[in-house]
Enzyme design. Structure first.
Site, PDB file in Angstrom:
ATOM      1  N   LYS A 178       0.811  -1.226  -0.073  1.00 35.27           N
ATOM      2  CA  LYS A 178      -0.021   0.034   0.053  1.00 35.27           C
ATOM      3  C   LYS A 178       0.770   1.070   0.189  1.00 35.27           C
ATOM      4  O   LYS A 178       1.518   1.629   0.906  1.00 35.27           O
ATOM      5  CB  LYS A 178      -0.914  -0.098   1.348  1.00 35.27           C
ATOM      6  CG  LYS A 178      -2.091   0.695   1.077  1.00 35.27           C
ATOM      7  CD  LYS A 178      -2.132   2.123   0.659  1.00 35.27           C
ATOM      8  CE  LYS A 178      -1.945   3.088   1.875  1.00 35.27           C
ATOM      9  NZ  LYS A 178      -1.506   4.307   1.647  1.00 35.27           N
ATOM     10  N   GLU A 254       9.609   1.547  10.800  1.00 35.76           N
ATOM     11  CA  GLU A 254      10.752   2.732  10.930  1.00 35.76           C
ATOM     12  C   GLU A 254      10.071   4.012  10.815  1.00 35.76           C
ATOM     13  O   GLU A 254       9.355   4.225   9.786  1.00 35.76           O
ATOM     14  CB  GLU A 254      11.561   2.382   9.243  1.00 35.76           C
ATOM     15  CG  GLU A 254      11.984   1.100   9.316  1.00 35.76           C
ATOM     16  CD  GLU A 254      13.090   0.930   8.300  1.00 35.76           C
ATOM     17  OE1 GLU A 254      12.948   1.709   7.165  1.00 35.76           O
ATOM     18  OE2 GLU A 254      13.982   0.082   8.305  1.00 35.76           O
ATOM     19  N   CYS A 288      13.860  11.314   6.642  1.00 34.44           N
ATOM     20  CA  CYS A 288      13.438  10.855   7.922  1.00 34.44           C
ATOM     21  C   CYS A 288      14.846  11.083   8.547  1.00 34.44           C
ATOM     22  O   CYS A 288      14.757  11.231   9.874  1.00 34.44           O
ATOM     23  CB  CYS A 288      12.885   9.386   8.371  1.00 34.44           C
ATOM     24  SG  CYS A 288      14.145   8.200   7.339  1.00 34.44           S
ATOM     25  N   GLU A 390       8.805  16.683  14.775  1.00 37.21           N
ATOM     26  CA  GLU A 390       9.401  16.385  13.336  1.00 37.21           C
ATOM     27  C   GLU A 390       8.399  17.322  12.687  1.00 37.21           C
ATOM     28  O   GLU A 390       7.369  17.221  12.614  1.00 37.21           O
ATOM     29  CB  GLU A 390       9.273  14.889  13.355  1.00 37.21           C
ATOM     30  CG  GLU A 390       9.939  14.710  11.895  1.00 37.21           C
ATOM     31  CD  GLU A 390       9.574  13.276  11.355  1.00 37.21           C
ATOM     32  OE1 GLU A 390       8.268  12.745  11.394  1.00 37.21           O
ATOM     33  OE2 GLU A 390      10.497  12.680  10.921  1.00 37.21           O
TER      34      GLU A 390
HETATM   35  N1  LIG Z   1      12.451   5.659  10.010  1.00 38.53           N
HETATM   36  C1  LIG Z   1      12.561   5.577   8.726  1.00 38.53           C
HETATM   37  O1  LIG Z   1      13.193   4.732   7.954  1.00 38.53           O
HETATM   38  C2  LIG Z   1      11.608   6.616   7.996  1.00 38.53           C
HETATM   39  C3  LIG Z   1      11.930   6.695   6.681  1.00 38.53           C
HETATM   40  C4  LIG Z   1      10.921   7.528   5.663  1.00 38.53           C
HETATM   41  C5  LIG Z   1       9.724   8.146   6.555  1.00 38.53           C
HETATM   42  N2  LIG Z   1       9.766   8.224   7.737  1.00 38.53           N
HETATM   43  C6  LIG Z   1       8.665   8.868   8.265  1.00 38.53           C
HETATM   44  O2  LIG Z   1       7.730   8.955   7.581  1.00 38.53           O
HETATM   45  C7  LIG Z   1       7.013  10.167   7.797  1.00 38.53           C
HETATM   46  C8  LIG Z   1       6.499  10.682   6.480  1.00 38.53           C
HETATM   47  O3  LIG Z   1       5.812  10.000   5.670  1.00 38.53           O
HETATM   48  P1  LIG Z   1       4.220  10.059   5.680  1.00 38.53           P
HETATM   49  O4  LIG Z   1       3.790  11.367   5.969  1.00 38.53           O
HETATM   50  O5  LIG Z   1       3.918   9.176   4.427  1.00 38.53           O
HETATM   51  O6  LIG Z   1       3.858   9.217   6.967  1.00 38.53           O
HETATM   52  P2  LIG Z   1       2.347   8.534   7.295  1.00 38.53           P
HETATM   53  O7  LIG Z   1       2.537   7.797   8.249  1.00 38.53           O
HETATM   54  O8  LIG Z   1       1.167   9.794   7.216  1.00 38.53           O
HETATM   55  O9  LIG Z   1       2.209   7.502   6.125  1.00 38.53           O
HETATM   56  C9  LIG Z   1       2.673   6.195   5.651  1.00 38.53           C
HETATM   57  C10 LIG Z   1       1.822   5.382   5.234  1.00 38.53           C
HETATM   58  O10 LIG Z   1       1.152   4.811   6.093  1.00 38.53           O
HETATM   59  C11 LIG Z   1      -0.145   4.912   5.661  1.00 38.53           C
HETATM   60  N3  LIG Z   1      -1.318   4.963   6.568  1.00 38.53           N
HETATM   61  C12 LIG Z   1      -1.619   6.206   7.304  1.00 38.53           C
HETATM   62  N4  LIG Z   1      -2.454   5.910   8.338  1.00 38.53           N
HETATM   63  C13 LIG Z   1      -2.653   4.485   8.342  1.00 38.53           C
HETATM   64  C14 LIG Z   1      -3.440   3.727   9.074  1.00 38.53           C
HETATM   65  N5  LIG Z   1      -4.219   4.028   9.891  1.00 38.53           N
HETATM   66  N6  LIG Z   1      -3.420   2.300   8.889  1.00 38.53           N
HETATM   67  C15 LIG Z   1      -2.418   1.829   7.744  1.00 38.53           C
HETATM   68  N7  LIG Z   1      -1.765   2.682   7.141  1.00 38.53           N
HETATM   69  C16 LIG Z   1      -1.873   3.878   7.440  1.00 38.53           C
HETATM   70  C17 LIG Z   1      -0.393   6.010   4.553  1.00 38.53           C
HETATM   71  O11 LIG Z   1      -1.510   6.032   3.522  1.00 38.53           O
HETATM   72  C18 LIG Z   1       0.882   5.798   3.873  1.00 38.53           C
HETATM   73  O12 LIG Z   1       1.203   4.853   2.890  1.00 38.53           O
HETATM   74  C19 LIG Z   1       7.844  10.890   8.623  1.00 38.53           C
HETATM   75  O13 LIG Z   1       7.315  10.763  10.121  1.00 38.53           O
HETATM   76  C20 LIG Z   1       9.182  10.218   8.609  1.00 38.53           C
HETATM   77  O14 LIG Z   1      10.058  10.634   9.795  1.00 38.53           O
HETATM   78  C21 LIG Z   1      10.646   7.467   8.465  1.00 38.53           C
HETATM   79  O1  LIG Z   2      13.535   9.063   4.763  1.00 41.90           O
HETATM   80  C1  LIG Z   2      14.282   8.080   5.206  1.00 41.90           C
HETATM   81  C2  LIG Z   2      15.208   7.491   4.587  1.00 41.90           C
HETATM   82  C3  LIG Z   2      15.327   6.141   4.773  1.00 41.90           C
HETATM   83  C4  LIG Z   2      16.449   5.534   4.161  1.00 41.90           C
HETATM   84  C5  LIG Z   2      16.405   4.168   3.960  1.00 41.90           C
HETATM   85  O2  LIG Z   2      15.650   3.499   4.443  1.00 41.90           O
HETATM   86  C6  LIG Z   2      17.524   3.475   3.139  1.00 41.90           C
HETATM   87  O3  LIG Z   2      18.724   4.205   2.898  1.00 41.90           O
HETATM   88  O4  LIG Z   2      17.536   2.176   3.273  1.00 41.90           O
END
Ligand SMILES: NC(=O)c1ccc[n+]([C@@H]2O[C@H](COP(=O)([O-])OP(=O)(O)OC[C@H]3O[C@@H](n4cnc5c(N)ncnc54)[C@H](O)[C@@H]3O)[C@@H](O)[C@H]2O)c1
Ligand SMILES: O=C/C=C/C=C(\O)C(=O)O
Length: 486
Positions: A178, A254, A288, A390
């Site tokens: 998804k 993550e 992230c 964040e």
């Molecule tokens: N730790 C890591 O490796 C990493 C990497 C990239 C991004 N991030 C984090 O991601 C965030 C940004 O991405 P975003 O805004 O797309 O995140 P988000 O949590 O809003 O959405 C991520 C995904 O989850 C889905 N989703 C949302 N609510 C849901 C629910 N109730 N049930 C199931 N799925 C659901 C969304 O549709 C999307 O596909 C930031 O917080 C960033 O730090 C973390």
């Molecule tokens: O936004 C977050 C970036 C994550 C990066 C990775 O998960 C990767 O480099 O494998």
């Protein structure tokens, strides 16, 4: 207008409900495609297809055959590099120069690396004594976990989705993905590559839609999914964890961060400026691992701030095709509203706006886009939400510190623990500080330097579990111990 459909059991299919939503280009705010939104029916069909493929052709395939096919998937991405690049940049607005160096090559590498790794992972075995003297032999084998639900975000869509799908398939699982509603295109396109590479139908399925009360929720509630791997916000991670609890399904999360950069007076200033520039502003700050809190030793604070300001003001804002541009828009107008609310809050909380703080003037054709200025602040209290939340935008707050202990304490004071960048030429200090900063990923004198064999993930509220290298294999397989009485 172009339609983006689900990819279920090897076919592109629309939603029975006829529900669709807009895919909007953040460069100009214009809708360029309509995306089908999955209901429970489509999610169920995708999970059923994944289960059938797991029990059928994919599950029966030899490891050699499977890994050969995954290499073909990687080659398929490279063969269609320009299409993936175009699609990723249309969805996200990011500079093509950046996506062609990071997003698309990593999309291919994520299949190759894990296909090779799974072939070389050793098995564990223990011989043991038994009272009758004959003994016993234990050995552990890895089996696929089953059907994996992959839920991915919008910031590095292809990279982060394949970071999960690559190892999941290498380990013999099947997946239902998804992707983020903001960035569905490359995940959809990958279906064609899978088909051409000879991946059996049902191994890779894609359902589009939103999170709550939509495809994301329907997928996590589906009881025939064996585990979930998710990258996204911490609060979404909590929701997914709750869904996964029913039926005792495994999770790998993550999540978000509010990462600290620690810049010591004994750093190489050129390196620290170059690295902090990337960590704060690359991908318009939507990484992230990015640094939104920069702590700088007081004796070099003024110099650091003025040099970072000078570099930030040299960033070239522009659309993906502009070769001179290294700074695109945010992913959406909605996300810009959130980022701008923090820009506003910073002023209310008494920040000194070193640079930026608003929306840039753009030519008429881009006026509807999600553009925002790269922004640097100083002077905020450590308790301002600008310093604790964040933001996920192109911005950072810079704060002076007076001792190594204070720097570590500042880095560790938030409930997040994803990544940190430490800038020092003193090797003892580097090890000492790296050992004490509470984060899953520490870079010393670098940032976002990635070796895919290393453990990747966050501590505290930044995640659960590690992916990367053998750690991905741990998550995507079940270990089974066989004890043979001799
Ligand atoms: N730790 C890591 O490796 C990493 C990497 C990239 C991004 N991030 C984090 O991601 C965030 C940004 O991405 P975003 O805004 O797309 O995140 P988000 O949590 O809003 O959405 C991520 C995904 O989850 C889905 N989703 C949302 N609510 C849901 C629910 N109730 N049930 C199931 N799925 C659901 C969304 O549709 C999307 O596909 C930031 O917080 C960033 O730090 C973390
Ligand atoms: O936004 C977050 C970036 C994550 C990066 C990775 O998960 C990767 O480099 O494998």
């Amino acid at each position: 207008m172009k339609e983006i459909k689900h990819y279920i059991n090897g076919e592109y299919v629309g939603s029975a409900s006829g529900k669709q939503f807009d895919n909007v280009n953040p460069v100009n705010g214009q809708t360029f495609a309509r995306v089908h939104e999955a209901g429970r029916e489509e999610v169920d069909a995708a999970v059923k297809a994944a289960r059938a493929a797991l029990n059928g052709p994919w599950g029966k395939m030899t490891l050699d055959e499977r890994t050969r096919i995954l290499h073909k998937v990687a080659d398929g991405i490279n063969d269609r590099f320009d299409e993936f690049l175009e699609a990723e940049c249309l969805d996200t607005g990011k500079p093509k120069k950046m996506a062609s160096h990071i997003d698309i090559p990593r999309g291919a590498a994520n299949f190759k690396v894990f296909a090779d790794m799974i072939k070389n992972v050793p098995a564990e075995s223990f011989e043991m004594a038994t009272p009758d003297g004959s003994g016993a032999l234990n050995y552990a084998v890895r089996r696929p976990k089953g059907v994996i639900g992959v839920i991915s975000p919008w910031n590095l869509p292809l990279l982060l989705m394949t970071w999960k799908v690559g190892p999941a398939l290498a380990c013999g699982n099947t997946v239902v993905v998804k992707p983020s509603e903001e960035t569905p295109t490359t995940t959809a396109l990958l279906g064609e590559v899978m088909k051409d590479a000879g991946v059996p139908d049902g191994v890779y399925n894609v359902v589009h839609g939103f999170g709550g009360d939509s495809a994301g929720q329907f997928l996590t509630e589906h009881q025939d999914v064996d585990g979930f791997t998710f990258t996204g916000e911490t609060t979404t991670g909590e929701t997914i964890m709750k869904s996964a609890a029913r039926g005792i399904r495994d999770i790998s999360l993550e999540l978000g961060g509010k990462n600290a950069g620690l810049v010591f007076a004994d750093c190489d200033m050129d390196k620290a400026i170059e690295g902090t520039m990337r960590s704060a502003f690359v991908n318009c700050g939507q990484v992230c691992l990015g640094t939104e809190r920069v702590y700088v030793e007081r004796s070099i604070f003024d110099e650091f701030v003025s040099r970072l300001k000078a570099e930030a003001e040299k960033l070239r804002i522009g659309p993906p095709d502009d070769d001179a541009a290294n700074f695109g828009p945010l992913v959406s107008l909605k996300h810009r509203e959130k980022v701008l609310s923090y820009y506003q809050k910073a002023v209310e909380d008494g920040a000194t706006v070193v640079t930026g703080g608003g929306v840039p003037d753009m030519p008429e054709q881009y006026a509807g886009g999600a553009w925002v200025q790269p922004t640097i602040w100083t002077g905020l209290s450590e308790d301002s939400p600008v310093v604790t939340d964040e933001i996920f935008g192109p911005c950072c707050h810079i704060q002076p510190f007076d001792s190594e202990e204070e720097a570590i304490e500042l880095a560790n004071r938030l409930p997040y623990g994803l990544a940190s960048a430490i800038w020092t030429e003193n090797v003892s200090r580097a090890h000492r500080v790296a050992g004490q900063v509470e984060a899953g990923i520490i870079w010393v004198n670098s940032w976002f330097l990635r070796d895919l064999r290393t453990p990747f993930g966050g501590s505290k509220q930044s995640g659960i579990g590690r992916e990367g290298g053998v750690h991905s294999l741990e998550f995507y397989t079940e270990m089974k111990n066989v004890c043979i009485k001799l």
